[in-house]
Design an enzyme around this catalytic site. Structure first.
Site, PDB file in Angstrom:
ATOM      1  N   CYS A 135      37.916  39.914  35.928  1.00 34.19           N
ATOM      2  CA  CYS A 135      37.890  39.080  37.357  1.00 34.19           C
ATOM      3  C   CYS A 135      39.055  38.205  37.262  1.00 34.19           C
ATOM      4  CB  CYS A 135      36.546  38.354  37.421  1.00 34.19           C
ATOM      5  SG  CYS A 135      35.193  39.191  37.305  1.00 34.19           S
ATOM      6  N   GLY A 136      39.566  37.719  36.085  1.00 28.15           N
ATOM      7  CA  GLY A 136      40.695  36.909  36.152  1.00 28.15           C
ATOM      8  C   GLY A 136      42.107  37.757  36.370  1.00 28.15           C
ATOM      9  N   ARG A 145      28.599  32.968  47.003  1.00 26.74           N
ATOM     10  CA  ARG A 145      29.744  33.202  47.151  1.00 26.74           C
ATOM     11  C   ARG A 145      29.793  33.786  48.662  1.00 26.74           C
ATOM     12  NH1 ARG A 145      31.188  38.865  43.954  1.00 26.74           N
ATOM     13  NH2 ARG A 145      31.728  37.407  42.429  1.00 26.74           N
ATOM     14  N   ARG A 203      28.935  51.339  44.559  1.00 30.17           N
ATOM     15  CA  ARG A 203      29.560  50.372  43.738  1.00 30.17           C
ATOM     16  C   ARG A 203      30.013  49.230  44.508  1.00 30.17           C
ATOM     17  NH1 ARG A 203      29.489  47.388  39.649  1.00 30.17           N
ATOM     18  NH2 ARG A 203      30.016  48.104  37.595  1.00 30.17           N
ATOM     19  N   LYS A 204      30.827  48.292  43.881  1.00 27.46           N
ATOM     20  CA  LYS A 204      31.424  47.322  44.728  1.00 27.46           C
ATOM     21  C   LYS A 204      32.841  47.949  45.366  1.00 27.46           C
ATOM     22  CE  LYS A 204      34.166  44.106  42.328  1.00 27.46           C
ATOM     23  NZ  LYS A 204      34.618  43.343  41.455  1.00 27.46           N
ATOM     24  N   GLY A 227      36.983  36.059  31.026  1.00 27.59           N
ATOM     25  CA  GLY A 227      36.399  35.806  30.001  1.00 27.59           C
ATOM     26  C   GLY A 227      35.713  37.109  29.391  1.00 27.59           C
TER      27      GLY A 227
HETATM   28 FE1  SRM Z   1      34.283  39.770  39.323  1.00 27.80          FE
HETATM   29  C1  SRM Z   1      31.338  40.648  38.173  1.00 27.80           C
HETATM   30  C2  SRM Z   1      33.202  36.593  39.042  1.00 27.80           C
HETATM   31  C3  SRM Z   1      36.890  38.946  41.159  1.00 27.80           C
HETATM   32  C4  SRM Z   1      35.571  42.687  38.496  1.00 27.80           C
HETATM   33  N1  SRM Z   1      32.654  38.557  38.884  1.00 27.80           N
HETATM   34  C5  SRM Z   1      31.313  39.537  38.422  1.00 27.80           C
HETATM   35  C6  SRM Z   1      30.195  38.577  38.358  1.00 27.80           C
HETATM   36  C7  SRM Z   1      29.324  38.488  39.722  1.00 27.80           C
HETATM   37  C8  SRM Z   1      29.333  38.804  37.224  1.00 27.80           C
HETATM   38  C9  SRM Z   1      28.060  37.872  37.198  1.00 27.80           C
HETATM   39  O1  SRM Z   1      26.964  38.039  37.778  1.00 27.80           O
HETATM   40  O2  SRM Z   1      27.928  36.847  36.624  1.00 27.80           O
HETATM   41  C10 SRM Z   1      31.071  37.148  38.135  1.00 27.80           C
HETATM   42  C11 SRM Z   1      30.423  35.813  38.697  1.00 27.80           C
HETATM   43  C12 SRM Z   1      30.457  34.815  37.846  1.00 27.80           C
HETATM   44  C13 SRM Z   1      30.233  33.600  38.487  1.00 27.80           C
HETATM   45  O3  SRM Z   1      29.455  32.870  38.215  1.00 27.80           O
HETATM   46  O4  SRM Z   1      31.380  33.039  38.961  1.00 27.80           O
HETATM   47  C14 SRM Z   1      32.249  37.577  38.759  1.00 27.80           C
HETATM   48  N2  SRM Z   1      34.974  38.063  40.088  1.00 27.80           N
HETATM   49  C15 SRM Z   1      34.448  36.775  39.665  1.00 27.80           C
HETATM   50  C16 SRM Z   1      35.316  35.950  40.481  1.00 27.80           C
HETATM   51  C17 SRM Z   1      34.431  34.521  41.006  1.00 27.80           C
HETATM   52  C18 SRM Z   1      36.329  35.326  39.232  1.00 27.80           C
HETATM   53  C19 SRM Z   1      37.037  33.937  39.763  1.00 27.80           C
HETATM   54  O5  SRM Z   1      37.036  33.035  38.958  1.00 27.80           O
HETATM   55  O6  SRM Z   1      37.706  34.037  40.605  1.00 27.80           O
HETATM   56  C20 SRM Z   1      35.815  36.682  41.549  1.00 27.80           C
HETATM   57  C21 SRM Z   1      35.193  36.715  42.856  1.00 27.80           C
HETATM   58  C22 SRM Z   1      36.256  37.236  43.772  1.00 27.80           C
HETATM   59  C23 SRM Z   1      35.372  37.271  45.327  1.00 27.80           C
HETATM   60  O7  SRM Z   1      35.635  36.002  45.906  1.00 27.80           O
HETATM   61  O8  SRM Z   1      34.673  38.114  45.672  1.00 27.80           O
HETATM   62  C24 SRM Z   1      36.069  37.705  40.816  1.00 27.80           C
HETATM   63  N3  SRM Z   1      36.029  40.746  39.832  1.00 27.80           N
HETATM   64  C25 SRM Z   1      36.866  40.178  40.599  1.00 27.80           C
HETATM   65  C26 SRM Z   1      38.184  41.042  40.374  1.00 27.80           C
HETATM   66  C27 SRM Z   1      39.438  40.717  40.726  1.00 27.80           C
HETATM   67  C28 SRM Z   1      39.824  40.975  42.089  1.00 27.80           C
HETATM   68  O9  SRM Z   1      39.120  41.611  43.005  1.00 27.80           O
HETATM   69  O10 SRM Z   1      41.216  41.279  42.247  1.00 27.80           O
HETATM   70  C29 SRM Z   1      37.855  42.153  39.484  1.00 27.80           C
HETATM   71  C30 SRM Z   1      38.438  43.074  39.089  1.00 27.80           C
HETATM   72  C31 SRM Z   1      38.966  44.045  40.437  1.00 27.80           C
HETATM   73  C32 SRM Z   1      37.907  45.117  40.407  1.00 27.80           C
HETATM   74  O11 SRM Z   1      36.894  44.697  40.773  1.00 27.80           O
HETATM   75  O12 SRM Z   1      38.437  46.198  40.431  1.00 27.80           O
HETATM   76  C33 SRM Z   1      36.316  41.911  39.165  1.00 27.80           C
HETATM   77  N4  SRM Z   1      33.678  41.388  38.461  1.00 27.80           N
HETATM   78  C34 SRM Z   1      34.350  42.745  38.325  1.00 27.80           C
HETATM   79  C35 SRM Z   1      33.342  43.535  37.378  1.00 27.80           C
HETATM   80  C36 SRM Z   1      33.829  44.795  37.009  1.00 27.80           C
HETATM   81  C37 SRM Z   1      33.752  45.839  38.263  1.00 27.80           C
HETATM   82  C38 SRM Z   1      33.562  47.202  37.766  1.00 27.80           C
HETATM   83  O13 SRM Z   1      33.856  48.408  38.472  1.00 27.80           O
HETATM   84  O14 SRM Z   1      33.092  47.572  36.510  1.00 27.80           O
HETATM   85  C39 SRM Z   1      32.249  42.894  37.367  1.00 27.80           C
HETATM   86  C40 SRM Z   1      30.885  43.750  36.900  1.00 27.80           C
HETATM   87  C41 SRM Z   1      30.061  44.342  37.669  1.00 27.80           C
HETATM   88  O15 SRM Z   1      30.444  44.513  38.990  1.00 27.80           O
HETATM   89  O16 SRM Z   1      29.270  45.024  37.146  1.00 27.80           O
HETATM   90  C42 SRM Z   1      32.164  41.671  37.966  1.00 27.80           C
HETATM   91 FE1  SF4 Z   2      33.820  38.222  32.797  1.00 18.96          FE
HETATM   92 FE2  SF4 Z   2      34.225  38.134  35.554  1.00 18.96          FE
HETATM   93 FE3  SF4 Z   2      32.326  36.642  34.085  1.00 18.96          FE
HETATM   94 FE4  SF4 Z   2      35.064  36.279  33.838  1.00 18.96          FE
HETATM   95  S1  SF4 Z   2      33.840  36.023  35.758  1.00 18.96           S
HETATM   96  S2  SF4 Z   2      33.600  36.289  32.161  1.00 18.96           S
HETATM   97  S3  SF4 Z   2      35.727  38.475  33.693  1.00 18.96           S
HETATM   98  S4  SF4 Z   2      32.129  38.895  34.597  1.00 18.96           S
END
Ligand code: SRM
Ligand code: SF4
Length: 540
Positions: free
Chosen positions: A462-463, A68, A182-183, A457
């Protein structure tokens, strides 16, 4: 640096490993891991600490990592895009890239033995992936047409870069912010349409004018008067805090009741992060985002502690912000504020790119534009600075057949998270299913305006299904005694002016039964018509 009042025994597993060895320490071990190989690595280093340099172990595809990047304000150059393309190209069918919902890009198929070379290539073109995962600050989003849009109030590009440079020590890594509870998400917009979804960030800055008399001492914000506004008003930002989505709780950001001049934005970011780092709750990871600290303290105490860190008082928020437009998607051709120049938005279906696409996009930006490319939070791209005289030729480029400037009204607004193909949290497959579903719906229906459908998903969101017209959140559901992939359906998300979050209207719909349900929702709520019916009417 971090609050040590929590006893070691009460620390959760994440806090424990962060305390044992800081995530950033991994920077100096990349060469060693490249020789060692992923199978021999310490598991915590491999599965968690590597995320401090933006490298994600994928349990779904072991040995093929995801990287990333960071793309401040979603902007990159053609040479940076070409380097990213070269990186994924070497992995053949395993290599691809995804534009993310934070205006950013992720690369897939990465082998650990290639990391030293990849980091060298990044360095050569000014790319960084530092601190882009785990308990770090995510990509900082800004208006994708900053500096191009005649109606913008402030060009955020420089500010976003300054914030990133401060937080990441110019992309080299900053131990001051490598152990947050946290993030953390930051967005800043100088446009009128809330292009960044300010309301879903932990910290957001939205444009707002302060009456000069109310500002106290006259600050450098004055130099940013947009000429259209009277000299009695000074440009700055109202501050929102605490927005976030998580599996257990989703909250829109709330006003901090603070207005900051542009020159104070970097300092305010720093102060908020210091307060979060030193006081944010760390015991339970489901309760560690900034809003939980604000809940615990109350907004007044939080604001007072910020002022304490800043060393000066914050001005109250301006009476209103300037987010008064509906959100634009930037797909299509638009005049820039610079005479004779245009920006063109291309729809990238679910943000997925392959090496040859990336080389092509870089070439188009070189040949027709100014070698610049931009990403949007809808996972699309914008190519700016195409002159009127080159536009017609640009539009004949074959790439635009796949990455359309005039896609169908569902395809145009489709967003999808990674889903089961690469993400181990996923409860369902998303990207391919989303594309098939849109195709089927567009075959049967006629639309009068775009409908924003977001797939995610799992409940991590994240979506961003809560910002969508129709949000689909993956779940498991039962039908005829079998467990199937299903979705919970969200509706009512409003973006742009008066943004607010949508809510769940129905749960556990099996994906195999989804199409007719979506069809009905589109007809009943969004004015869609069945093509057959529309034909009948036109024959009457
Ligand atoms: Fe996300 C975790 C993908 C935007 C909330 N997110 C993850 C992980 C790293 C989980 C993992 O290890 O597999 C995903 C990686 C999957 C992969 O292989 O791509 C992942 N998040 C994404 C992306 C790639 C979705 C997308 O297809 O665009 C986005 C990457 C953004 C970036 O460039 O940094 C992405 N994630 C978001 C957003 C949307 C936003 O920021 O507008 C959210 C909700 C907003 C927020 O965070 O408040 C989001 N992601 C999460 C969470 C829940 C956070 C929490 O506080 O519980 C997780 C799980 C965690 O952090 O424990 C997570
Ligand atoms: Fe769940 Fe984020 Fe993975 Fe999508 S990319 S399946 S919302 S953790």
């Amino acid at each position: 640096m971090t609050d040590t009042t929590t006893t070691t025994t009460s620390l959760n597993k994440f806090e424990k490993f962060k305390a044992q060895k800081d995530g950033l320490a991994i920077r100096d071990e990349i060469e060693k891991f490249a020789v060692l190989g992923w199978e021999a690595m310490d598991e915590t280093d491999r599965d968690h600490r590597l995320k401090w340099v933006g490298v994600f172990f994928r349990p779904v595809t072991p040995g093929k990592f995801m990287m990333r990047l960071r793309m401040p304000n979603g902007i990159l150059s053609s040479s940076q895009m070409s380097v990213l393309a070269q990186v994924v190209q070497r992995y053949g069918d395993d290599g691809c890239a995804d534009i993310t919902t934070r205006q950013n890009i992720q690369l897939r198929g990465i082998r650990i033995e290639d990391l030293p070379d990849i980091f060298n290539r990044f360095h050569a073109v000014g790319l960084t992936s530092i601190q882009s995962g785990m308990d770090n600050i995510r990509n900082i989003t800004g208006d994708p047409v900053a500096g191009l849009d005649a109606d913008e109030l402030y060009d955020t590009r420089e500010l976003v870069q300054q914030i990133q440079d401060m937080l990441t020590n110019k992309g080299e890594g900053n131990p001051e912010f490598s152990n947050l509870p946290r993030k953390f998400n930051i967005a800043i917009t100088g446009g009128r349409d809330n292009s960044v979804h300010a309301e879903i960030n932990d910290l957001a800055f939205v444009p707002a004018f302060q009456e000069a008399g109310e500002q106290g001492s006259r600050g450098a914000g004055e130099q940013n008067f947009p000429s259209a506004h009277s000299h009695h008003k000074i440009f700055g930002f109202n501050v929102l805090v605490g927005g976030f989505f998580s599996a257990k709780r989703c909250e829109a950001a709330i006003p901090l009741n603070a207005w900051v001049a542009p020159e104070d934005v970097v300092a305010v970011c720093r102060a908020v992060l210091e307060v979060f780092r030193d006081h944010g709750p760390r015991a339970n990871r489901q309760k560690s985002r900034l809003m939980w600290l604000i809940d615990e303290w109350g907004l007044e105490k939080f604001r007072a502690e910020l002022e304490n860190r800043l060393g000066k008082s914050l001005l109250p928020a301006a009476a209103k912000d300037e987010i008064d437009w509906e959100k634009r998607d930037h797909i299509g051709i638009y005049k820039q504020k610079q005479p004779g120049l245009n920006y063109v938005g291309l729809n990238i279906p679910v943000g997925r790119l392959y090496a040859e696409d990336m080389f092509e996009i870089a070439r188009l930006a070189d040949v027709f534009g100014s070698s610049e490319i931009r990403f949007t939070v809808e996972q699309n791209i914008v190519i700016p600075n195409i002159s009127d005289s080159r536009l017609a030729t640009f539009l004949t480029e074959p790439l635009l057949e796949r990455f359309s400037i005039n896609p169908g009204l569902l395809a145009r607004s489709l967003v999808s998270c990674t889903g089961a193909q690469f993400c181990n949290f996923a409860l369902i497959e998303t990207k391919n299913r989303a594309l098939e579903m849109i195709k089927a719906l567009e075959e049967d229906l006629i639309f009068i305006h775009p409908v924003r459908i977001h797939w995610t998903g799992c409940p991590n969101s994240c979506g961003q299904p809560q910002v969508a017209d129709i949000g689909l959140m993956g779940t498991k559901t039962r039908k005829n005694g079998k467990t199937l992939e299903g979705v919970d359906i969200y509706m009512g998300g409003k973006v742009g002016k008066d943004a607010h979050l949508g809510t769940c209207i129905t749960k556990g719909i099996p994906c195999e039964d989804l199409q007719p349900i979506l069809q009905e929702l589109l007809i009943n709520n969004f004015g869609a018509k069945l093509k057959e019916e529309a034909l009948l009417v036109s024959h009457c």
